[in-house]
Design a protein around this motif. Structure first.
Motif, PDB file in Angstrom:
ATOM      1  N   UNK A 216       1.900  12.091  30.680  1.00 17.49           N
ATOM      2  CA  UNK A 216       1.285  13.401  30.878  1.00 17.49           C
ATOM      3  C   UNK A 216       0.702  13.463  32.286  1.00 17.49           C
ATOM      4  N   UNK A 217       1.073  14.501  33.033  1.00 14.75           N
ATOM      5  CA  UNK A 217       0.614  14.679  34.414  1.00 14.75           C
ATOM      6  C   UNK A 217      -0.606  15.586  34.505  1.00 14.75           C
ATOM      7  N   UNK A 218      -0.652  16.622  33.704  1.00 10.11           N
ATOM      8  CA  UNK A 218      -1.787  17.557  33.761  1.00 10.11           C
ATOM      9  C   UNK A 218      -1.849  18.340  32.463  1.00 10.11           C
ATOM     10  N   UNK A 219      -3.071  18.699  32.067  1.00  9.54           N
ATOM     11  CA  UNK A 219      -3.278  19.529  30.880  1.00  9.54           C
ATOM     12  C   UNK A 219      -4.292  20.620  31.220  1.00  9.54           C
ATOM     13  N   UNK A 220      -3.925  21.857  30.975  1.00  5.57           N
ATOM     14  CA  UNK A 220      -4.835  22.993  31.091  1.00  5.57           C
ATOM     15  C   UNK A 220      -4.984  23.599  29.701  1.00  5.57           C
ATOM     16  N   UNK A 221      -6.201  23.897  29.270  1.00  5.71           N
ATOM     17  CA  UNK A 221      -6.356  24.588  27.984  1.00  5.71           C
ATOM     18  C   UNK A 221      -5.947  26.052  28.121  1.00  5.71           C
ATOM     19  N   UNK A 222      -5.673  26.730  27.014  1.00  6.03           N
ATOM     20  CA  UNK A 222      -5.446  28.177  27.097  1.00  6.03           C
ATOM     21  C   UNK A 222      -6.740  28.885  27.471  1.00  6.03           C
ATOM     22  N   UNK A 223      -6.613  29.986  28.188  1.00  4.76           N
ATOM     23  CA  UNK A 223      -7.791  30.764  28.566  1.00  4.76           C
ATOM     24  C   UNK A 223      -8.069  31.753  27.440  1.00  4.76           C
ATOM     25  N   UNK A 224      -9.007  31.387  26.574  1.00  6.76           N
ATOM     26  CA  UNK A 224      -9.354  32.224  25.427  1.00  6.76           C
ATOM     27  C   UNK A 224     -10.684  32.911  25.722  1.00  6.76           C
ATOM     28  N   UNK A 225     -10.628  34.204  25.957  1.00 12.38           N
ATOM     29  CA  UNK A 225     -11.834  34.973  26.247  1.00 12.38           C
ATOM     30  C   UNK A 225     -12.740  35.060  25.027  1.00 12.38           C
ATOM     31  N   UNK A 226     -14.046  35.059  25.267  1.00 14.35           N
ATOM     32  CA  UNK A 226     -15.015  35.258  24.197  1.00 14.35           C
ATOM     33  C   UNK A 226     -15.025  36.747  23.822  1.00 14.35           C
ATOM     34  N   UNK A 227     -14.861  37.090  22.541  1.00 10.85           N
ATOM     35  CA  UNK A 227     -14.813  38.510  22.155  1.00 10.85           C
ATOM     36  C   UNK A 227     -16.049  39.301  22.566  1.00 10.85           C
ATOM     37  N   UNK A 228     -17.215  38.654  22.558  1.00  6.22           N
ATOM     38  CA  UNK A 228     -18.430  39.366  22.964  1.00  6.22           C
ATOM     39  C   UNK A 228     -18.401  39.686  24.450  1.00  6.22           C
ATOM     40  N   UNK A 229     -17.916  38.745  25.253  1.00  2.61           N
ATOM     41  CA  UNK A 229     -17.792  38.996  26.691  1.00  2.61           C
ATOM     42  C   UNK A 229     -16.771  40.087  26.969  1.00  2.61           C
ATOM     43  N   UNK A 230     -15.705  40.102  26.179  1.00  3.25           N
ATOM     44  CA  UNK A 230     -14.700  41.154  26.337  1.00  3.25           C
ATOM     45  C   UNK A 230     -15.305  42.523  26.054  1.00  3.25           C
ATOM     46  N   UNK A 231     -16.099  42.608  24.982  1.00  7.26           N
ATOM     47  CA  UNK A 231     -16.736  43.898  24.675  1.00  7.26           C
ATOM     48  C   UNK A 231     -17.662  44.331  25.803  1.00  7.26           C
ATOM     49  N   UNK A 232     -18.335  43.375  26.396  1.00 11.33           N
ATOM     50  CA  UNK A 232     -19.234  43.690  27.506  1.00 11.33           C
ATOM     51  C   UNK A 232     -18.438  44.211  28.706  1.00 11.33           C
ATOM     52  N   UNK A 233     -17.357  43.535  29.056  1.00 12.90           N
ATOM     53  CA  UNK A 233     -16.515  43.972  30.169  1.00 12.90           C
ATOM     54  C   UNK A 233     -15.958  45.363  29.909  1.00 12.90           C
ATOM     55  N   UNK A 234     -15.534  45.594  28.682  1.00 13.79           N
ATOM     56  CA  UNK A 234     -14.977  46.913  28.365  1.00 13.79           C
ATOM     57  C   UNK A 234     -16.038  48.007  28.462  1.00 13.79           C
ATOM     58  N   UNK A 235     -17.257  47.685  28.043  1.00 15.47           N
ATOM     59  CA  UNK A 235     -18.337  48.670  28.141  1.00 15.47           C
ATOM     60  C   UNK A 235     -18.651  49.001  29.594  1.00 15.47           C
ATOM     61  N   UNK A 236     -18.530  48.021  30.481  1.00 13.38           N
ATOM     62  CA  UNK A 236     -18.882  48.218  31.888  1.00 13.38           C
ATOM     63  C   UNK A 236     -17.743  48.808  32.720  1.00 13.38           C
ATOM     64  N   UNK A 237     -16.504  48.498  32.356  1.00 14.24           N
ATOM     65  CA  UNK A 237     -15.374  48.871  33.212  1.00 14.24           C
ATOM     66  C   UNK A 237     -14.350  49.786  32.549  1.00 14.24           C
ATOM     67  N   UNK A 238     -14.460  49.966  31.223  1.00 15.02           N
ATOM     68  CA  UNK A 238     -13.426  50.725  30.524  1.00 15.02           C
ATOM     69  C   UNK A 238     -12.116  49.968  30.406  1.00 15.02           C
TER      70      UNK A 238
ATOM     71  N   UNK B 128      -0.650  29.880  33.636  1.00 10.33           N
ATOM     72  CA  UNK B 128      -1.920  29.192  33.395  1.00 10.33           C
ATOM     73  C   UNK B 128      -2.958  29.627  34.422  1.00 10.33           C
ATOM     74  N   UNK B 129      -4.218  29.447  34.078  1.00 10.56           N
ATOM     75  CA  UNK B 129      -5.340  29.815  34.950  1.00 10.56           C
ATOM     76  C   UNK B 129      -6.485  28.871  34.643  1.00 10.56           C
ATOM     77  N   UNK B 130      -6.989  28.177  35.669  1.00 11.77           N
ATOM     78  CA  UNK B 130      -7.966  27.131  35.355  1.00 11.77           C
ATOM     79  C   UNK B 130      -9.370  27.664  35.082  1.00 11.77           C
ATOM     80  N   UNK B 131      -9.566  28.968  35.114  1.00 11.19           N
ATOM     81  CA  UNK B 131     -10.797  29.556  34.570  1.00 11.19           C
ATOM     82  C   UNK B 131     -10.950  29.154  33.101  1.00 11.19           C
TER      83      UNK B 131
END
Length: 378
Positions: free
Chosen positions: A282-304, A314-317
């Protein structure tokens, strides 16, 4: 999200455009962003921030009027791409900001400037991350304490598939997890006219390529790809060895454990069938980027923000999202003029779109913390 006056956003956008062009003109590869890091540090210190370095990454904090800490992250490494945009500030060094990281950092710098003269409601940790395109930038920032004490973290990423100025995300896997691995197969050489005297590493490799793809993709939500193969020395000689370079991509966190078990089992069974020895590295492992549902609701409230399906890149965030509530959100840059995909040598965007990212970063600094204002309801 009308926290900023028209005059303020005009001034901050002008600053972001200038800084984006400065950063765009000096792209540096992952882990080697010395000049970029120095530019960012200079700007932050000129605003009055005390800046701490983590490798070439930078961390600072805007003190809030109330309590609690959120983190805002921007990345700043570039890609080994020769630029063909024709921009007057284009790089000519065989490297390019072809993934929008110059804009990500410019938007966060503009938000930092605003926080420097009007403190946010919350403490805002400003995380300027190196090495997103390489291996381990986010992990190194975390190990260096970049997120210590922060209660949630957010980031925006330019998206050429989304209409300019629009936001989109989802509350599941926005990006896939990835395991990059090599397979080496040791067989035994013989003339092809006497196959019983040899052990065909190439035949075993070919079977691994087809069987691993079938086996790992049949459940859905996974992608298995062998992108490079090397074996053998002559057309009439059974190959004594073979080498494969593979990528397994997955959306569910527990899929990786199953995949590794199944790959190991496949290596054992094919080794017995072909009389060869498999070695998996194994050379590298990145986990899936799973957003927190509460954070998503917050982003949607602020940005639509609307909905955007996940993708197999992949994204290392994702490393931040593994340890704390997190959300990455796409910021659209698609218009009639700018149609090139990310990582292409002609990628560019209308710089006015950065005003939306600046406003979103500033709004996050003044928004309630999810732990207090948005109880977890699944």
């Amino acid at each position: 999200m009308d926290i900023l006056s028209a005059q303020e956003i005009g001034e901050l956008l002008g600053y972001a455009v200038r800084m984006r062009r400065v950063l765009h003109a000096c792209p540096e590869l992952s882990g080697k962003e010395l000049r970029t890091s120095a530019i960012l540090r200079r700007e932050l210190e000129s605003m009055g921030y005390s800046v701490r370095g983590i490798h070439t990454g930078l961390v600072t904090e805007a003190r809030g009027r109330e309590g609690g800490t959120i983190a805002l992250r921007a990345d700043f490494d570039a890609l080994p791409v020769t630029e063909k945009t024709g921009l007057p500030f284009a790089a000519d060094c065989g490297r390019m900001h072809a993934c929008g990281h110059d804009a990500h950092s410019a938007m966060l710098l503009a938000a930092a400037k605003r926080f420097s003269y009007r403190p946010p409601a919350r403490n805002v940790r400003l995380v300027f991350q190196f090495g997103e395109e390489g291996e381990g930038g986010a992990a190194t920032m975390i190990e260096g304490g970049a997120t210590n004490g922060a209660e949630e973290i957010y980031a925006f990423h330019l998206c050429p598939e989304l209409e300019k100025g629009r936001f989109a995300t989802n509350s599941s896997a926005l990006f896939a997890g990835v395991m990059e691995f090599d397979v080496d197969i040791a067989g035994r050489s013989s003339h092809c006219a006497a196959p019983e005297q040899g052990a065909d590493a190439l035949a075993a490799a070919a079977c691994f390529v087809t069987e691993s793809k079938r086996m790992l993709e049949e459940r859905g939500g996974c992608l298995m790809h062998t992108g490079k193969a090397a074996a053998g020395n002559a057309r009439n000689i059974i190959a004594a060895d073979a080498h494969l370079e593979c990528s397994f991509r997955y959306r569910e966190r527990d899929a990786l454990v199953r995949a590794r078990e199944e790959l190991n089992g496949l290596c054992v069974s094919l080794g017995e069938k072909y009389g060869v020895v498999f070695s998996l590295t194994v050379r590298a492992v990145y986990p899936p980027l799973v957003n927190d549902p509460r954070c998503v609701r917050k982003i949607r409230a602020l940005t639509g923000a609307g909905h955007m399906d996940g993708r197999y890149t992949a994204e290392d965030f994702a490393f931040y999202a593994e340890i704390m509530p997190a959300c990455m959100c796409w910021l659209g840059v698609r218009d009639g003029t700018h149609t090139s995909p990310l990582h292409s040598d002609t990628f560019d965007f209308d710089e006015n779109v950065m005003a939306e990212g600046i406003k979103a970063f500033v709004a996050l600094g003044d928004a309630d913390l999810i732990s207090a204002a948005m109880p977890h309801k699944e």
